[in-house]
Design an enzyme around this catalytic site. Sequence first.
Site, PDB file in Angstrom:
ATOM      1  N   CYS A   1     -32.635  32.742  21.528  1.00 55.53           N
ATOM      2  CA  CYS A   1     -32.533  33.475  22.788  1.00 55.53           C
ATOM      3  C   CYS A   1     -31.148  33.395  23.413  1.00 55.53           C
ATOM      4  CB  CYS A   1     -33.585  32.986  23.778  1.00 55.53           C
ATOM      5  SG  CYS A   1     -35.279  33.209  23.204  1.00 55.53           S
TER       6      CYS A   1
ATOM      7  N   HIS B   1     -31.625  35.382  30.977  1.00 49.19           N
ATOM      8  CA  HIS B   1     -32.532  35.585  29.857  1.00 49.19           C
ATOM      9  C   HIS B   1     -33.917  35.865  30.414  1.00 49.19           C
ATOM     10  CE1 HIS B   1     -34.841  35.144  26.297  1.00 49.19           C
ATOM     11  NE2 HIS B   1     -35.232  33.904  26.527  1.00 49.19           N
TER      12      HIS B   1
ATOM     13  N   ASN C   1     -40.073  38.893  26.530  1.00 47.95           N
ATOM     14  CA  ASN C   1     -38.944  38.108  26.037  1.00 47.95           C
ATOM     15  C   ASN C   1     -38.473  38.707  24.727  1.00 47.95           C
ATOM     16  OD1 ASN C   1     -37.189  36.218  24.982  1.00 47.95           O
ATOM     17  ND2 ASN C   1     -38.510  34.451  25.359  1.00 47.95           N
TER      18      ASN C   1
END
Length: 314
Positions: free
Chosen positions: A115, A240, A270
Amino acid sequence: MKPIYSRIIATGGYLPERVLSNHDLAQMVETSDAWIFARTGIRTRRIVAADEKTVDLAEAAARQALADAGLGAEDLDLIVVATTTPDQIFPSTACLLQARLGNHGAPAFDIQAVCTGFIYALATADRFIRCGGTRRALVVGAESMSRIIDWTDRGTCILFGDGAGAVILGASDEPGVISTHIHADGAYADQLQVPDGETRMTMQGNAVFRMAVRTLGEMVQETLAANALDSADIDWLVPHQANIRIIQATADKLGLSMERVVTTVQHHGNTSAASVPLALDDAARRGCFQPGQRLLLEAFGGGFTWGSALLRWS
């Protein structure tokens, strides 16, 4: 000799057509729209088609960024792709993308930091430009996370989606990218991983949540201290998009209202390395940022990896 800096001159983004809602997931695992939204802030996420590849997502985002910059592929001196879900072991997704775009000769490579991948890739491209010789760099985050999800595990399948985001960095006499900060600690590898010999992610959700909140808070303070800034000097947080509660906790550390925080998690879920550039592109296209404003980008991912980038918008 004047120093060389990099700045973002264009953004791009792409999301697959298929929308997977919380109600759809409730037909697959024991969950509900209310349960998912209360814990994550997610309502929907996008899922790649059976014949859609990670490089397809990257190409669409890259072409949009190139068009916005008024550039052709031949104008690129560097291509960096952040991905955890490449279509093949090699060549790299960056090389596959380079061929699709029609660029020949520029260095092209992948970065895998889950990520945090886009932040790592942005930091790398920024350093190439600062060292001289690289004038324009394409930086892409692209993921097909749905292909490594255990769709019977409600702790992970509700969180992730697919997509790609891109930026083009150009050399500049004035700082656009002010500073980048990247870190990792492999001691926590077992808390978020795709185990050896498997193709499905496992996650210790509560442990990852606690570590993410603490680490991102420290990341904010590191970035501010490195630039002799206070939290009031940050105009926008572009985080994020993992979980709305993590995003809110980071905003609290900065003292920023949620009106100054870019959130796409409710629609995208996500998207791992794609989430920060997708959020950046979304906000840029909505006209959120004004020239001269300071943006703080940050992310946390498996590894564990974490990082931030402080930008001045232009």
